[in-house]
Design a protein around this motif. Structure first.
Motif, PDB file in Angstrom:
ATOM      1  N   GLY A   1      20.642 -28.929  60.015  1.00 40.82           N
ATOM      2  CA  GLY A   1      20.394 -28.638  61.438  1.00 40.82           C
ATOM      3  C   GLY A   1      19.306 -27.609  61.687  1.00 40.82           C
ATOM      4  O   GLY A   1      18.966 -27.341  62.853  1.00 40.82           O
ATOM      5  N   ILE A   2      18.740 -27.003  60.637  1.00 41.07           N
ATOM      6  CA  ILE A   2      17.743 -25.947  60.823  1.00 41.07           C
ATOM      7  C   ILE A   2      16.462 -26.547  61.437  1.00 41.07           C
ATOM      8  O   ILE A   2      15.872 -25.962  62.360  1.00 41.07           O
ATOM      9  N   GLY A   3      16.074 -27.704  60.933  1.00 41.51           N
ATOM     10  CA  GLY A   3      14.851 -28.378  61.421  1.00 41.51           C
ATOM     11  C   GLY A   3      14.950 -28.661  62.910  1.00 41.51           C
ATOM     12  O   GLY A   3      13.994 -28.422  63.677  1.00 41.51           O
ATOM     13  N   SER A   4      16.092 -29.124  63.363  1.00 34.55           N
ATOM     14  CA  SER A   4      16.277 -29.462  64.784  1.00 34.55           C
ATOM     15  C   SER A   4      16.169 -28.215  65.648  1.00 34.55           C
ATOM     16  O   SER A   4      15.539 -28.242  66.719  1.00 34.55           O
ATOM     17  N   LEU A   5      16.746 -27.114  65.187  1.00 36.91           N
ATOM     18  CA  LEU A   5      16.691 -25.869  65.953  1.00 36.91           C
ATOM     19  C   LEU A   5      15.255 -25.356  66.027  1.00 36.91           C
ATOM     20  O   LEU A   5      14.795 -24.877  67.081  1.00 36.91           O
ATOM     21  N   ARG A   6      14.544 -25.524  64.929  1.00 39.62           N
ATOM     22  CA  ARG A   6      13.154 -25.102  64.869  1.00 39.62           C
ATOM     23  C   ARG A   6      12.334 -25.850  65.927  1.00 39.62           C
ATOM     24  O   ARG A   6      11.550 -25.244  66.681  1.00 39.62           O
ATOM     25  N   THR A   7      12.555 -27.142  65.984  1.00 41.47           N
ATOM     26  CA  THR A   7      11.826 -27.973  66.948  1.00 41.47           C
ATOM     27  C   THR A   7      12.105 -27.513  68.381  1.00 41.47           C
ATOM     28  O   THR A   7      11.185 -27.396  69.202  1.00 41.47           O
ATOM     29  N   ALA A   8      13.395 -27.225  68.640  1.00 40.32           N
ATOM     30  CA  ALA A   8      13.780 -26.808  69.989  1.00 40.32           C
ATOM     31  C   ALA A   8      13.156 -25.462  70.352  1.00 40.32           C
ATOM     32  O   ALA A   8      12.701 -25.264  71.493  1.00 40.32           O
ATOM     33  N   LEU A   9      13.065 -24.544  69.399  1.00 45.03           N
ATOM     34  CA  LEU A   9      12.536 -23.202  69.682  1.00 45.03           C
ATOM     35  C   LEU A   9      11.011 -23.187  69.706  1.00 45.03           C
ATOM     36  O   LEU A   9      10.391 -22.365  70.405  1.00 45.03           O
ATOM     37  N   ALA A  10      10.385 -24.082  68.951  1.00 43.21           N
ATOM     38  CA  ALA A  10       8.915 -24.129  68.903  1.00 43.21           C
ATOM     39  C   ALA A  10       8.328 -24.461  70.274  1.00 43.21           C
ATOM     40  O   ALA A  10       7.224 -24.012  70.622  1.00 43.21           O
ATOM     41  N   LYS A  11       9.069 -25.196  71.075  1.00 45.26           N
ATOM     42  CA  LYS A  11       8.616 -25.587  72.420  1.00 45.26           C
ATOM     43  C   LYS A  11       8.424 -24.366  73.305  1.00 45.26           C
ATOM     44  O   LYS A  11       7.549 -24.350  74.181  1.00 45.26           O
ATOM     45  N   ILE A  12       9.207 -23.325  73.056  1.00 43.42           N
ATOM     46  CA  ILE A  12       9.137 -22.102  73.881  1.00 43.42           C
ATOM     47  C   ILE A  12       7.770 -21.451  73.697  1.00 43.42           C
ATOM     48  O   ILE A  12       7.091 -21.069  74.666  1.00 43.42           O
ATOM     49  N   ALA A  13       7.383 -21.354  72.401  1.00 40.55           N
ATOM     50  CA  ALA A  13       6.090 -20.731  72.116  1.00 40.55           C
ATOM     51  C   ALA A  13       4.952 -21.565  72.720  1.00 40.55           C
ATOM     52  O   ALA A  13       3.944 -21.017  73.186  1.00 40.55           O
ATOM     53  N   LYS A  14       5.135 -22.895  72.714  1.00 40.68           N
ATOM     54  CA  LYS A  14       4.094 -23.820  73.199  1.00 40.68           C
ATOM     55  C   LYS A  14       3.930 -23.717  74.705  1.00 40.68           C
ATOM     56  O   LYS A  14       2.811 -23.659  75.223  1.00 40.68           O
ATOM     57  N   PHE A  15       5.081 -23.687  75.414  1.00 44.34           N
ATOM     58  CA  PHE A  15       5.023 -23.831  76.868  1.00 44.34           C
ATOM     59  C   PHE A  15       5.291 -22.537  77.649  1.00 44.34           C
ATOM     60  O   PHE A  15       5.344 -22.568  78.864  1.00 44.34           O
ATOM     61  N   ALA A  16       5.465 -21.429  76.925  1.00 47.35           N
ATOM     62  CA  ALA A  16       5.755 -20.174  77.638  1.00 47.35           C
ATOM     63  C   ALA A  16       4.537 -19.729  78.444  1.00 47.35           C
ATOM     64  O   ALA A  16       3.420 -19.762  77.937  1.00 47.35           O
ATOM     65  N   LYS A  17       4.779 -19.337  79.718  1.00 44.78           N
ATOM     66  CA  LYS A  17       3.669 -18.916  80.597  1.00 44.78           C
ATOM     67  C   LYS A  17       3.627 -17.405  80.619  1.00 44.78           C
ATOM     68  O   LYS A  17       4.619 -16.746  80.927  1.00 44.78           O
ATOM     69  N   PHE A  18       2.470 -16.886  80.309  1.00 45.95           N
ATOM     70  CA  PHE A  18       2.300 -15.433  80.334  1.00 45.95           C
ATOM     71  C   PHE A  18       1.087 -15.070  81.151  1.00 45.95           C
ATOM     72  O   PHE A  18       0.064 -15.735  81.145  1.00 45.95           O
TER      73      PHE A  18
END
Ligand SMILES: Nc1nc2c(ncn2[C@@H]2O[C@H](COP(=O)(O)OP(=O)(O)OP(=O)(O)O)[C@@H](O)[C@H]2O)c(=O)[nH]1
Ligand SMILES: [Mg+2]
Length: 467
Positions: free
Chosen positions: A450-467
Protein backbone atom coordinates in the motif's frame (compact mmCIF):
# COMPACT_ATOMS: atom_id res chain seq x y z
CA UNK A 1 43.82 -105.61 57.01
CA UNK A 2 42.45 -105.12 53.51
CA UNK A 3 41.11 -101.73 52.26
CA UNK A 4 37.50 -102.98 52.09
CA UNK A 5 37.50 -104.16 55.58
CA UNK A 6 39.03 -100.89 56.81
CA UNK A 7 36.34 -98.85 55.03
CA UNK A 8 33.59 -101.13 56.27
CA UNK A 9 34.92 -100.71 59.79
CA UNK A 10 34.83 -96.91 59.50
CA UNK A 11 31.27 -96.94 58.09
CA UNK A 12 30.14 -99.21 60.86
CA UNK A 13 31.62 -96.80 63.42
CA UNK A 14 29.76 -93.83 61.91
CA UNK A 15 26.45 -95.69 61.75
CA UNK A 16 26.87 -96.64 65.38
CA UNK A 17 27.44 -93.00 66.39
CA UNK A 18 24.45 -91.72 64.44
CA UNK A 19 22.22 -94.43 65.89
CA UNK A 20 23.43 -93.45 69.33
CA UNK A 21 22.56 -89.73 68.81
CA UNK A 22 19.08 -90.57 67.52
CA UNK A 23 18.50 -93.26 70.18
CA UNK A 24 16.23 -92.02 73.03
CA UNK A 25 18.05 -94.27 75.40
CA UNK A 26 21.26 -92.42 74.54
CA UNK A 27 19.52 -89.08 75.32
CA UNK A 28 18.31 -90.47 78.56
CA UNK A 29 21.82 -91.51 79.29
CA UNK A 30 23.09 -87.96 78.76
CA UNK A 31 20.27 -86.60 80.93
CA UNK A 32 21.18 -89.03 83.66
CA UNK A 33 24.76 -87.80 83.39
CA UNK A 34 23.73 -84.15 83.95
CA UNK A 35 21.43 -85.16 86.76
CA UNK A 36 24.19 -87.07 88.34
CA UNK A 37 26.51 -84.10 88.00
CA UNK A 38 23.86 -81.87 89.65
CA UNK A 39 23.68 -84.15 92.55
CA UNK A 40 27.38 -84.63 92.85
CA UNK A 41 28.46 -81.04 93.48
CA UNK A 42 31.92 -81.84 94.70
CA UNK A 43 32.88 -84.05 91.84
CA UNK A 44 35.55 -82.57 89.61
CA UNK A 45 34.78 -84.97 86.72
CA UNK A 46 31.63 -83.15 85.58
CA UNK A 47 30.59 -81.66 82.25
CA UNK A 48 31.06 -77.96 81.26
CA UNK A 49 27.48 -77.00 82.15
CA UNK A 50 27.86 -78.38 85.60
CA UNK A 51 31.05 -76.34 86.05
CA UNK A 52 29.36 -73.06 85.12
CA UNK A 53 26.47 -73.97 87.38
CA UNK A 54 28.93 -74.54 90.21
CA UNK A 55 30.55 -71.16 89.52
CA UNK A 56 27.15 -69.45 89.79
CA UNK A 57 26.59 -71.30 93.02
CA UNK A 58 29.77 -69.91 94.36
CA UNK A 59 28.64 -66.30 93.48
CA UNK A 60 25.32 -66.83 95.20
CA UNK A 61 26.03 -69.20 98.04
CA UNK A 62 22.90 -68.32 99.98
CA UNK A 63 19.99 -70.26 98.52
CA UNK A 64 17.36 -67.86 99.84
CA UNK A 65 18.80 -64.99 97.76
CA UNK A 66 18.69 -67.17 94.65
CA UNK A 67 16.48 -66.28 91.79
CA UNK A 68 14.31 -69.10 90.57
CA UNK A 69 15.51 -68.70 86.98
CA UNK A 70 19.12 -69.00 88.02
CA UNK A 71 18.43 -72.46 89.29
CA UNK A 72 17.49 -73.63 85.81
CA UNK A 73 20.50 -74.74 83.78
CA UNK A 74 21.27 -72.31 80.89
CA UNK A 75 20.69 -74.89 78.15
CA UNK A 76 17.24 -75.76 79.45
CA UNK A 77 16.28 -72.08 79.88
CA UNK A 78 17.27 -71.28 76.30
CA UNK A 79 15.31 -74.24 75.04
CA UNK A 80 12.22 -73.18 76.95
CA UNK A 81 12.50 -69.61 75.55
CA UNK A 82 12.79 -71.01 72.06
CA UNK A 83 9.64 -73.05 72.60
CA UNK A 84 7.78 -70.01 73.88
CA UNK A 85 8.73 -68.01 70.84
CA UNK A 86 7.71 -70.74 68.45
CA UNK A 87 4.31 -71.14 70.11
CA UNK A 88 3.70 -67.36 70.16
CA UNK A 89 4.30 -67.17 66.41
CA UNK A 90 1.34 -69.53 65.89
CA UNK A 91 -1.09 -67.48 67.94
CA UNK A 92 -3.52 -66.46 65.15
CA UNK A 93 -5.05 -68.80 62.66
CA UNK A 94 -4.11 -66.59 59.71
CA UNK A 95 -0.50 -66.55 60.82
CA UNK A 96 -0.60 -70.24 61.12
CA UNK A 97 -2.10 -70.54 57.67
CA UNK A 98 0.51 -68.28 56.14
CA UNK A 99 3.27 -70.17 57.86
CA UNK A 100 1.79 -73.37 56.52
CA UNK A 101 1.67 -71.84 53.08
CA UNK A 102 5.25 -70.77 53.44
CA UNK A 103 6.57 -74.07 54.66
CA UNK A 104 4.26 -76.48 52.91
CA UNK A 105 3.93 -74.89 49.47
CA UNK A 106 3.14 -77.75 47.11
CA UNK A 107 5.55 -76.54 44.46
CA UNK A 108 7.68 -74.15 46.48
CA UNK A 109 8.34 -71.94 43.48
CA UNK A 110 7.85 -68.19 42.93
CA UNK A 111 4.49 -68.49 41.15
CA UNK A 112 2.93 -70.33 44.07
CA UNK A 113 4.33 -67.85 46.54
CA UNK A 114 2.88 -64.99 44.49
CA UNK A 115 -0.54 -66.67 44.33
CA UNK A 116 -0.47 -67.16 48.08
CA UNK A 117 0.51 -63.51 48.54
CA UNK A 118 -2.42 -62.50 46.30
CA UNK A 119 -4.75 -64.64 48.40
CA UNK A 120 -3.40 -62.90 51.50
CA UNK A 121 -4.01 -59.51 49.95
CA UNK A 122 -7.56 -60.50 49.05
CA UNK A 123 -8.11 -61.64 52.61
CA UNK A 124 -6.75 -58.34 53.90
CA UNK A 125 -8.99 -56.35 51.53
CA UNK A 126 -12.00 -58.37 52.64
CA UNK A 127 -11.06 -57.59 56.23
CA UNK A 128 -10.88 -53.86 55.48
CA UNK A 129 -14.24 -53.99 53.71
CA UNK A 130 -15.82 -55.87 56.58
CA UNK A 131 -14.39 -53.35 59.02
CA UNK A 132 -15.69 -50.45 56.90
CA UNK A 133 -19.17 -51.92 56.62
CA UNK A 134 -19.21 -52.50 60.34
CA UNK A 135 -18.12 -48.88 60.85
CA UNK A 136 -20.93 -47.66 58.59
CA UNK A 137 -23.41 -49.88 60.40
CA UNK A 138 -22.26 -48.60 63.75
CA UNK A 139 -22.50 -45.01 62.50
CA UNK A 140 -26.04 -45.63 61.22
CA UNK A 141 -27.00 -47.20 64.49
CA UNK A 142 -25.57 -44.26 66.41
CA UNK A 143 -27.38 -41.80 64.16
CA UNK A 144 -30.68 -43.64 64.62
CA UNK A 145 -30.18 -43.76 68.39
CA UNK A 146 -29.47 -40.04 68.39
CA UNK A 147 -32.65 -39.21 66.46
CA UNK A 148 -34.69 -41.55 68.67
CA UNK A 149 -33.21 -39.86 71.69
CA UNK A 150 -34.35 -36.50 70.44
CA UNK A 151 -37.88 -37.69 69.68
CA UNK A 152 -38.60 -40.27 72.35
CA UNK A 153 -36.04 -39.59 75.06
CA UNK A 154 -36.77 -37.89 78.32
CA UNK A 155 -36.55 -34.14 78.87
CA UNK A 156 -32.92 -34.14 79.89
CA UNK A 157 -31.88 -35.75 76.63
CA UNK A 158 -33.77 -33.22 74.56
CA UNK A 159 -32.17 -30.41 76.52
CA UNK A 160 -28.78 -31.91 75.83
CA UNK A 161 -29.32 -32.05 72.04
CA UNK A 162 -30.90 -28.63 71.72
CA UNK A 163 -28.91 -26.31 69.41
CA UNK A 164 -27.14 -23.60 71.24
CA UNK A 165 -28.82 -20.24 71.31
CA UNK A 166 -27.17 -17.81 68.96
CA UNK A 167 -26.03 -14.56 70.42
CA UNK A 168 -27.91 -11.72 68.83
CA UNK A 169 -25.92 -8.60 68.13
CA UNK A 170 -28.01 -5.50 67.91
CA UNK A 171 -26.85 -3.25 65.13
CA UNK A 172 -27.26 0.46 65.45
CA UNK A 173 -28.05 1.74 61.93
CA UNK A 174 -26.80 5.22 62.79
CA UNK A 175 -23.56 4.12 64.36
CA UNK A 176 -21.07 4.14 61.50
CA UNK A 177 -18.29 2.98 63.80
CA UNK A 178 -20.01 -0.38 63.97
CA UNK A 179 -17.62 -2.80 62.34
CA UNK A 180 -20.29 -5.02 60.88
CA UNK A 181 -22.01 -2.14 59.14
CA UNK A 182 -18.65 -1.05 57.72
CA UNK A 183 -18.05 -4.58 56.50
CA UNK A 184 -21.42 -4.57 54.77
CA UNK A 185 -20.63 -1.32 53.05
CA UNK A 186 -17.27 -2.61 51.86
CA UNK A 187 -18.87 -5.81 50.68
CA UNK A 188 -21.49 -3.88 48.71
CA UNK A 189 -18.83 -1.69 47.13
CA UNK A 190 -16.77 -4.72 46.26
CA UNK A 191 -19.79 -6.29 44.60
CA UNK A 192 -20.51 -3.10 42.74
CA UNK A 193 -16.92 -2.91 41.49
CA UNK A 194 -17.08 -6.55 40.42
CA UNK A 195 -20.35 -5.95 38.56
CA UNK A 196 -18.87 -2.91 36.88
CA UNK A 197 -15.87 -4.94 35.76
CA UNK A 198 -18.17 -7.66 34.43
CA UNK A 199 -20.20 -5.05 32.59
CA UNK A 200 -17.07 -3.52 31.04
CA UNK A 201 -15.90 -7.00 30.05
CA UNK A 202 -19.23 -7.79 28.43
CA UNK A 203 -19.13 -4.46 26.55
CA UNK A 204 -15.58 -5.28 25.40
CA UNK A 205 -16.74 -8.70 24.34
CA UNK A 206 -19.65 -7.27 22.44
CA UNK A 207 -17.32 -4.74 20.74
CA UNK A 208 -15.15 -7.58 19.59
CA UNK A 209 -18.20 -9.49 18.41
CA UNK A 210 -19.42 -6.39 16.61
CA UNK A 211 -16.06 -6.11 14.84
CA UNK A 212 -16.22 -9.75 13.77
CA UNK A 213 -19.73 -9.18 12.43
CA UNK A 214 -18.58 -6.42 10.02
CA UNK A 215 -19.06 -7.41 6.38
CA UNK A 216 -16.53 -5.44 4.30
CA UNK A 217 -17.61 -4.19 0.91
CA UNK A 218 -16.50 -6.01 -2.22
CA UNK A 219 -14.31 -3.05 -3.34
CA UNK A 220 -12.36 -2.99 -0.05
CA UNK A 221 -11.90 -6.76 -0.08
CA UNK A 222 -10.59 -6.75 -3.65
CA UNK A 223 -8.25 -3.82 -2.84
CA UNK A 224 -6.81 -5.75 0.13
CA UNK A 225 -6.25 -8.82 -2.05
CA UNK A 226 -4.74 -6.94 -4.99
CA UNK A 227 -2.23 -5.10 -2.79
CA UNK A 228 -1.42 -8.19 -0.72
CA UNK A 229 -2.36 -6.35 2.45
CA UNK A 230 -2.63 -8.17 5.75
CA UNK A 231 -0.54 -10.99 7.15
CA UNK A 232 0.95 -13.02 4.31
CA UNK A 233 3.21 -16.03 4.17
CA UNK A 234 6.63 -15.52 2.65
CA UNK A 235 6.02 -18.38 0.24
CA UNK A 236 2.96 -16.52 -1.09
CA UNK A 237 5.03 -13.37 -1.71
CA UNK A 238 7.79 -15.40 -3.36
CA UNK A 239 5.25 -17.13 -5.62
CA UNK A 240 3.93 -13.68 -6.64
CA UNK A 241 7.50 -12.82 -7.79
CA UNK A 242 8.53 -10.43 -4.98
CA UNK A 243 12.08 -10.42 -3.69
CA UNK A 244 11.62 -10.96 0.04
CA UNK A 245 15.29 -10.17 0.68
CA UNK A 246 14.65 -6.45 0.05
CA UNK A 247 13.25 -4.05 2.66
CA UNK A 248 9.50 -3.43 2.13
CA UNK A 249 9.50 -5.97 -0.74
CA UNK A 250 5.93 -5.26 -1.85
CA UNK A 251 6.96 -1.67 -2.71
CA UNK A 252 9.21 -3.07 -5.43
CA UNK A 253 8.42 -4.21 -8.91
CA UNK A 254 8.11 -8.03 -9.02
CA UNK A 255 11.30 -9.87 -10.04
CA UNK A 256 13.34 -6.72 -9.19
CA UNK A 257 16.52 -6.79 -7.15
CA UNK A 258 16.95 -3.02 -7.16
CA UNK A 259 16.51 -1.02 -3.97
CA UNK A 260 17.22 2.33 -5.64
CA UNK A 261 14.82 5.15 -4.93
CA UNK A 262 15.27 6.24 -8.57
CA UNK A 263 12.72 3.63 -9.49
CA UNK A 264 9.98 5.38 -7.42
CA UNK A 265 7.11 6.27 -9.78
CA UNK A 266 6.42 9.68 -8.22
CA UNK A 267 9.21 12.15 -8.98
CA UNK A 268 8.67 14.23 -5.84
CA UNK A 269 9.41 11.22 -3.64
CA UNK A 270 12.64 10.54 -5.50
CA UNK A 271 14.10 13.66 -3.85
CA UNK A 272 16.50 13.34 -0.98
CA UNK A 273 14.81 13.51 2.41
CA UNK A 274 16.59 16.15 4.51
CA UNK A 275 16.05 17.26 8.05
CA UNK A 276 14.98 20.89 8.03
CA UNK A 277 13.86 22.00 11.50
CA UNK A 278 12.60 20.81 14.86
CA UNK A 279 10.19 22.74 17.06
CA UNK A 280 8.88 22.20 20.54
CA UNK A 281 7.06 25.53 20.65
CA UNK A 282 4.98 27.21 17.98
CA UNK A 283 7.35 30.21 17.81
CA UNK A 284 10.14 27.99 16.46
CA UNK A 285 8.08 26.69 13.51
CA UNK A 286 9.78 27.43 10.15
CA UNK A 287 8.09 30.00 7.86
CA UNK A 288 5.06 28.47 6.05
CA UNK A 289 6.37 28.91 2.50
CA UNK A 290 6.28 25.28 1.25
CA UNK A 291 3.31 22.91 1.19
CA UNK A 292 3.43 20.51 4.14
CA UNK A 293 2.09 17.02 4.76
CA UNK A 294 2.02 16.05 8.45
CA UNK A 295 1.88 12.59 9.98
CA UNK A 296 -0.08 12.44 13.23
CA UNK A 297 -1.25 9.63 15.44
CA UNK A 298 -0.78 7.85 18.71
CA UNK A 299 2.69 7.00 19.96
CA UNK A 300 4.28 3.97 18.30
CA UNK A 301 1.71 3.87 15.50
CA UNK A 302 4.49 4.02 12.89
CA UNK A 303 4.69 7.69 11.81
CA UNK A 304 8.47 7.94 11.51
CA UNK A 305 8.70 4.51 9.84
CA UNK A 306 6.16 5.61 7.25
CA UNK A 307 8.28 8.65 6.32
CA UNK A 308 11.25 6.35 5.66
CA UNK A 309 9.13 3.89 3.71
CA UNK A 310 7.58 6.59 1.50
CA UNK A 311 10.98 7.99 0.54
CA UNK A 312 12.75 4.60 0.61
CA UNK A 313 15.48 6.22 2.67
CA UNK A 314 15.87 3.99 5.70
CA UNK A 315 17.26 5.57 8.82
CA UNK A 316 16.80 9.27 7.95
CA UNK A 317 13.96 9.56 10.42
CA UNK A 318 14.72 7.84 13.72
CA UNK A 319 12.31 5.15 14.80
CA UNK A 320 12.02 3.05 17.94
CA UNK A 321 9.82 0.35 19.40
CA UNK A 322 9.75 2.42 22.59
CA UNK A 323 6.76 4.79 22.38
CA UNK A 324 7.50 8.51 22.66
CA UNK A 325 10.72 8.71 20.67
CA UNK A 326 9.67 11.72 18.61
CA UNK A 327 9.23 14.54 21.10
CA UNK A 328 9.35 17.59 18.83
CA UNK A 329 7.70 18.58 15.57
CA UNK A 330 10.31 17.60 12.97
CA UNK A 331 10.27 19.18 9.52
CA UNK A 332 11.91 17.29 6.61
CA UNK A 333 12.42 18.82 3.22
CA UNK A 334 11.67 16.65 0.17
CA UNK A 335 12.91 18.81 -2.68
CA UNK A 336 11.87 22.44 -3.07
CA UNK A 337 8.17 21.75 -3.42
CA UNK A 338 7.24 19.63 -0.40
CA UNK A 339 7.87 19.18 3.33
CA UNK A 340 7.06 16.13 5.37
CA UNK A 341 6.33 16.80 9.06
CA UNK A 342 6.78 14.12 11.72
CA UNK A 343 4.59 14.94 14.72
CA UNK A 344 5.13 13.65 18.23
CA UNK A 345 2.70 10.91 19.16
CA UNK A 346 -0.03 11.34 21.72
CA UNK A 347 -1.38 9.00 24.45
CA UNK A 348 0.76 5.98 25.21
CA UNK A 349 4.20 7.55 25.73
CA UNK A 350 6.86 6.97 28.38
CA UNK A 351 6.79 10.56 29.49
CA UNK A 352 5.45 12.64 32.34
CA UNK A 353 1.83 13.73 32.06
CA UNK A 354 2.64 17.44 31.84
CA UNK A 355 5.17 16.79 29.02
CA UNK A 356 2.62 14.70 27.13
CA UNK A 357 0.05 17.45 27.53
CA UNK A 358 2.55 20.00 26.16
CA UNK A 359 3.13 17.82 23.06
CA UNK A 360 -0.59 17.42 22.52
CA UNK A 361 -1.15 21.15 22.82
CA UNK A 362 1.66 21.78 20.33
CA UNK A 363 0.24 19.26 17.85
CA UNK A 364 -3.23 20.73 18.23
CA UNK A 365 -1.90 24.23 17.64
CA UNK A 366 0.07 23.14 14.58
CA UNK A 367 -2.85 21.20 13.09
CA UNK A 368 -5.39 23.95 13.64
CA UNK A 369 -3.35 27.08 12.78
CA UNK A 370 -0.66 26.13 10.24
CA UNK A 371 -1.43 27.82 6.97
CA UNK A 372 1.01 25.80 4.83
CA UNK A 373 -0.41 22.50 6.05
CA UNK A 374 -2.10 20.82 3.08
CA UNK A 375 -2.84 17.37 4.50
CA UNK A 376 -2.69 15.53 7.80
CA UNK A 377 -2.21 11.78 7.52
CA UNK A 378 -3.89 10.50 10.67
CA UNK A 379 -2.29 7.13 11.30
CA UNK A 380 -4.38 4.44 13.01
CA UNK A 381 -3.02 1.06 14.08
CA UNK A 382 -5.00 -1.58 12.16
CA UNK A 383 -4.98 -3.93 15.11
CA UNK A 384 -6.38 -1.50 17.67
CA UNK A 385 -8.49 0.85 15.57
CA UNK A 386 -9.46 4.38 16.46
CA UNK A 387 -9.21 5.58 20.06
CA UNK A 388 -10.85 8.57 21.81
CA UNK A 389 -7.72 10.71 21.40
CA UNK A 390 -7.85 10.13 17.62
CA UNK A 391 -11.46 11.19 17.64
CA UNK A 392 -10.50 14.35 19.59
CA UNK A 393 -7.97 15.33 16.93
CA UNK A 394 -10.48 14.58 14.16
CA UNK A 395 -13.01 16.86 15.83
CA UNK A 396 -10.38 19.61 16.06
CA UNK A 397 -9.48 19.24 12.37
CA UNK A 398 -13.13 19.27 11.44
CA UNK A 399 -13.57 22.50 13.36
CA UNK A 400 -10.49 24.13 11.80
CA UNK A 401 -11.24 22.82 8.25
CA UNK A 402 -7.91 20.99 8.04
CA UNK A 403 -7.87 18.28 5.38
CA UNK A 404 -7.00 14.89 6.81
CA UNK A 405 -6.78 11.35 5.53
CA UNK A 406 -6.92 8.16 7.60
CA UNK A 407 -4.02 5.77 7.05
CA UNK A 408 -4.19 2.30 8.56
CA UNK A 409 -0.67 1.18 9.58
CA UNK A 410 0.98 -2.14 10.44
CA UNK A 411 -1.45 -4.05 8.24
CA UNK A 412 1.07 -6.93 8.07
CA UNK A 413 0.23 -7.79 11.67
CA UNK A 414 -3.43 -8.79 11.18
CA UNK A 415 -5.29 -11.10 8.81
CA UNK A 416 -6.41 -9.62 5.45
CA UNK A 417 -10.06 -9.97 6.43
CA UNK A 418 -9.46 -7.90 9.59
CA UNK A 419 -7.72 -5.18 7.55
CA UNK A 420 -10.82 -4.93 5.37
CA UNK A 421 -13.10 -4.95 8.43
CA UNK A 422 -11.14 -2.13 10.12
CA UNK A 423 -11.21 -0.03 6.95
CA UNK A 424 -14.95 -0.59 6.63
CA UNK A 425 -15.54 0.26 10.29
CA UNK A 426 -13.65 3.58 10.15
CA UNK A 427 -15.18 4.58 6.82
CA UNK A 428 -18.64 3.99 8.20
CA UNK A 429 -17.84 5.96 11.36
CA UNK A 430 -16.47 9.03 9.55
CA UNK A 431 -18.90 9.00 6.64
CA UNK A 432 -20.57 12.24 7.70
CA UNK A 433 -17.31 14.19 8.27
CA UNK A 434 -16.61 17.02 5.84
CA UNK A 435 -12.83 17.54 6.08
CA UNK A 436 -11.95 13.92 5.57
CA UNK A 437 -10.27 12.98 2.30
CA UNK A 438 -11.30 9.70 0.79
CA UNK A 439 -10.24 7.01 0.21
CA UNK A 440 -8.87 5.59 3.42
CA UNK A 441 -5.34 4.28 2.88
CA UNK A 442 -3.90 0.96 4.15
CA UNK A 443 -0.14 0.49 4.42
CA UNK A 444 2.65 -1.55 5.94
CA UNK A 445 6.08 0.03 6.25
CA UNK A 446 7.52 -3.44 6.87
CA UNK A 447 6.09 -5.34 3.92
CA UNK A 448 5.73 -2.26 1.71
CA UNK A 449 2.10 -3.06 0.93
CA UNK A 450 0.00 0.00 0.00
CA UNK A 451 2.99 2.38 0.17
CA UNK A 452 2.93 3.04 -3.60
CA UNK A 453 -0.76 3.99 -3.51
CA UNK A 454 -0.24 6.43 -0.65
CA UNK A 455 2.69 7.96 -2.47
CA UNK A 456 0.55 8.56 -5.53
CA UNK A 457 -2.17 10.18 -3.44
CA UNK A 458 0.29 12.51 -1.65
CA UNK A 459 2.28 13.41 -4.78
CA UNK A 460 -0.82 15.17 -6.15
CA UNK A 461 -0.61 17.69 -3.30
CA UNK A 462 2.84 18.82 -4.33
CA UNK A 463 1.68 18.99 -7.98
CA UNK A 464 -1.51 20.97 -7.46
CA UNK A 465 -0.83 23.00 -4.31
CA UNK A 466 -1.40 26.74 -4.91
CA UNK A 467 1.03 29.10 -3.30
N1 LIG B 1 5.04 -4.89 11.86
C1 LIG B 1 5.18 -3.59 11.61
N2 LIG B 1 5.86 -2.81 12.49
C2 LIG B 1 5.98 -1.50 12.21
C3 LIG B 1 5.43 -0.94 11.07
N3 LIG B 1 5.70 0.40 11.08
C4 LIG B 1 6.41 0.63 12.20
N4 LIG B 1 6.58 -0.49 12.88
C5 LIG B 1 7.30 -0.63 14.14
O1 LIG B 1 6.61 0.13 15.12
C6 LIG B 1 7.53 0.69 16.02
C7 LIG B 1 7.27 2.17 16.14
O2 LIG B 1 7.55 2.78 14.97
P1 LIG B 1 7.81 4.35 14.87
O3 LIG B 1 7.88 4.71 13.43
O4 LIG B 1 8.95 4.76 15.73
O5 LIG B 1 6.46 4.89 15.53
P2 LIG B 1 6.11 6.44 15.84
O6 LIG B 1 4.67 6.60 15.56
O7 LIG B 1 7.04 7.33 15.14
O8 LIG B 1 6.34 6.48 17.41
P3 LIG B 1 6.59 7.81 18.27
O9 LIG B 1 7.75 8.55 17.66
O10 LIG B 1 6.87 7.29 19.61
O11 LIG B 1 5.36 8.61 18.24
C8 LIG B 1 8.91 0.37 15.49
O12 LIG B 1 9.42 -0.73 16.21
C9 LIG B 1 8.68 -0.04 14.07
O13 LIG B 1 9.60 -1.02 13.62
C10 LIG B 1 4.72 -1.80 10.18
O14 LIG B 1 4.19 -1.39 9.15
N5 LIG B 1 4.63 -3.11 10.50
MG1 LIG C 1 8.30 8.82 15.69
Amino acid sequence: MSLDTALGHKLKKRLKLSSLSSNPSYKGRSRSITQRSDDDTNSRKTSKTTVSYLKKKRVYPNKAEHNHVNEIPRTMWAASKRNQRSTSSFKTSTDAATSVFKTKSPRGDDATRKSYRKRDDLDNNADVRRRKSSDVQSFKARKQAFSEKRVVGDGSDIQEDKPRKRKRIRLDPYDTSNKRIDDDVVLDEGLRVKNKKDAVKSVEMSKNAQFRAIQPSHSILSYVEENLLGRRRLIELKKAGYNTELPAPLDNIPQSTSTERERIEESVFRNKLEFFAAANVSSSFPPPDVPEIAFAGRSNVGKSSLLNALTRQWGVVRTSDKPGLTQTINFFGLGPKLRLVDLPGYSFAFAKDEVKEAWEDLVKEYVSTRTSLKRVCLLVDTKWGMKPRDQELINLMERSNTKYQIVLTKTDVVFPMDVARRAMQIEEKLKANRSIVQPLMMVSSRSGAGIGSLRTALAKIAKFAKF
